[in-house]
Design an enzyme around this catalytic site. Structure first.
Site, PDB file in Angstrom:
ATOM      1  N   GLU A  76       0.838  -1.216   0.000  1.00 12.24           N
ATOM      2  CA  GLU A  76       0.000   0.000   0.000  1.00 12.24           C
ATOM      3  C   GLU A  76       0.872   1.264   0.000  1.00 12.24           C
ATOM      4  OE1 GLU A  76      -3.252  -0.226   2.844  1.00 12.24           O
ATOM      5  OE2 GLU A  76      -4.156  -1.868   1.721  1.00 12.24           O
ATOM      6  N   GLU A 122      -5.052  -8.729  -0.827  1.00  9.14           N
ATOM      7  CA  GLU A 122      -5.931  -8.440   0.316  1.00  9.14           C
ATOM      8  C   GLU A 122      -7.354  -8.303  -0.208  1.00  9.14           C
ATOM      9  OE1 GLU A 122      -4.763  -5.451   3.185  1.00  9.14           O
ATOM     10  OE2 GLU A 122      -2.637  -5.880   2.845  1.00  9.14           O
TER      11      GLU A 122
HETATM   12  O1  AHR Z   1      -5.746  -6.074   6.534  1.00  9.91           O
HETATM   13  C1  AHR Z   1      -5.604  -4.946   7.351  1.00  9.91           C
HETATM   14  C2  AHR Z   1      -4.850  -3.818   6.686  1.00  9.91           C
HETATM   15  O2  AHR Z   1      -5.582  -3.391   5.576  1.00  9.91           O
HETATM   16  C3  AHR Z   1      -3.503  -4.152   6.095  1.00  9.91           C
HETATM   17  O3  AHR Z   1      -2.478  -4.076   7.004  1.00  9.91           O
HETATM   18  C4  AHR Z   1      -3.340  -3.086   5.074  1.00  9.91           C
HETATM   19  O4  AHR Z   1      -2.475  -3.487   4.026  1.00  9.91           O
HETATM   20  C5  AHR Z   1      -4.747  -2.766   4.633  1.00  9.91           C
HETATM   21  O5  AHR Z   1      -4.982  -1.425   4.627  1.00  9.91           O
END
Ligand code: AHR
Length: 484
Positions: A174, A295
């Site tokens: 990110e 994610e």
């Molecule tokens: O999954 C929780 C958080 O969400 C992670 O650390 C991050 O990469 C995303 O914003």
């Protein structure tokens, strides 16, 4: 009744097993009190890892686990997690939950977890607060042949003579946000610096490098990054996407209309993949790389899990989450030609978790069982499905199909939380020699598995007449059709 055409001659590609991957971050209760209980714990464990979670991950053939973050990765110094003297540090999430990082889980412990499960590791590398040389040292430490470098000798001193097998490295996390608030142009340069230096480490097996791609629909990031990679080439095997859906009531308290609202948000994944992939193709990058959705899942307000909010981002899972999982994984299967990997966030006591645990208690959520029902797709050839009359989310049946070992696996999600649906799978280009059905459903859409009732919602075999199958309201189905 809905007809579902399974178009056997229209192959969509191989479903990479890694599409069914997991994600474990040093955050809240994912590790400590979750998957990791410590070697001296009275909770059954193998070298500190909760036996139940290891065994259940083996049962679904968990293919890959991402670690150590997430945002946590961007302030992680791998040297804190080796040897016997482990410092206590500020965890990236400490401002949110006040929990200090003990570093009791480091490289060797995580690799032991992966080896116990039989899953491949996917390391997320810090590019915000360590240097490219320090990142290369981590690869040197992990991958260099025995006795070849000082770091290989240090690895041996710490208990591991032979190199680890780590096929995947994410270069940053990110970086448009928590990973340094970079612009895409700046990130592309940083990526190239790290990829070039990290690429120098010899490895027994090929290693893939993934760049930080878009947050969901931020196609501008993807496009500007693609320009950066086009201008100056670098090793690039994948580009990540993060997409969470939420904002439709609470996890265990939501209305019927919020059920549909969330499913509609989950459906956006299809468009997000298609449009990001179009940008990649627009710049000719598809020749060397694919998408990595590392994610994904539902992100509800915290507090619905067993710790009542102590574990950051911990949430329960109801059938709404199970349907989102099935719908999402059907999208992945149908778009498998552009996807290398996906990782549900996160493993335990967190968002969209397959497990909830606390001390001696551990339960598989409905999310876990969706992975169980989809596992036959791994490594199979996806084929096109066509579902008639499927636009309206309140009546939609989400579907994907694949062929492996003379059988078709058809996975379905009944998006209606109000009524059951009967579907007729129609094979085009083949004939059925018999059909089996498993379903996952609950009488109440708000029901979930808890420490007190761990097996309230589990997949059950259901009868079929060999021609049609009925999916309960808000339910998920796995149909296996043996081919003649
Ligand atoms: O999954 C929780 C958080 O969400 C992670 O650390 C991050 O990469 C995303 O914003």
């Amino acid at each position: 009744m809905k007809d579902i055409y399974i178009v056997l001659p229209e192959e969509l590609g191989t479903i990479a097993p890694e599409i069914y991957g997991h994600f474990s971050e040093h955050i809240g209760g994912v590790m400590r009190d979750g998957a990791w209980v410590g070697k001296d714990s009275p909770v059954p464990n193998v070298r500190g890892w909760r036996t139940q979670i290891v065994e259940k991950l083996k049962a679904i053939n968990a293919p890959v686990i991402r670690w150590p973050g997430g945002c946590f990765a961007e302030t992680y110094d791998w040297r804190d997690g080796i040897g016997s003297d482990r410092p206590r540090r500020i965890n990236w999430w400490m401002a949110n939950d006040g929990r200090v990082e003990t570093n009791e889980v480091g490289t060797h412990e995580f690799m032991d977890f992966c080896e116990q499960v039989g899953a491949k590791p996917y390391f997320a590398v810090n590019i915000t607060s360590i240097t490219p040389l320090q990142a290369r040292d981590w690869l040197d430490y992990c991958l260099s042949p025995a006795e070849s470098t000082d770091l290989a000798l240090l690895r041996e001193k710490n208990g591991r003579k032979e190199p680890f097998d780590i096929p995947y490295f994410g270069i940053g996390n990110e970086n448009w946000g928590g990973g340094g608030e970079m612009t895409p142009e700046f990130y592309a340069s940083v990526y190239r610096r790290f990829a070039t230096v990290m690429g120098n480490v010899p490895s027994g097996t090929p290693k893939d490098f993934f760049a930080c791609g878009a947050c969901a629909e931020d196609f501008d990031w993807t496009q500007r990054l693609a320009v950066g990679f086009k201008e100056k080439h670098s090793k690039l095997d994948g580009m990540t996407i993060h997409y969470y859906c939420g904002g439709a009531g609470e996890c265990t308290d939501y209305t019927v209309s919020q059920w549909y609202e969330l499913l509609q948000k989950a459906e956006k994944m299809d468009d997000i993949i298609e449009r990001n992939w179009s940008v990649v193709k627009g710049y000719g990058l598809e020749k060397s790389m694919k998408l990595v959705i590392d994610e994904w899942g539902c992100w509800h307000p915290g507090g619905s899990g067993p710790s009542k909010g102590y574990n950051l981002f911990e949430q329960q899972a109801t059938m709404r989450d199970a349907v989102v999982a099935a719908l999402t994984m059907n999208i992945f299967n149908n778009r498998c030609s552009s996807i290398k990997m996906a990782n549900v966030a996160q493993l335990c006591n967190n968002l969209h978790a397959p497990f909830l645990a606390d001390k001696e208690h551990c339960v598989e959520t409905v999310n876990y069982y969706v992975f169980d029902m989809f596992k036959n797709h791994m490594g199979a050839t996806a084929v096109r499905t066509v579902v008639k009359d499927n636009e309206d989310i309140t009546r939609k049946v989400s579907a994907s199909a694949s062929v492996k070992n003379g059988a078709v696996t058809l996975t379905l999600a009944n998006c209606s939380c109000e009524r059951a649906v009967t579907v007729r799978p129609v094979l085009l280009g083949g004939a059925s020699a018999g059909m089996k059905l498993r379903t996952l459903s609950a009488e109440s859409r708000l029901a979930c598995n808890t420490f007190d009732e761990p097996y309230k919602i589990v997949p059950v075999e259901a009868a079929t007449n060999g021609k049609t199958v009925t999916i309960p309201k808000g339910g998920v189905a796995e149909v296996t059709i043996r081919l003649k």
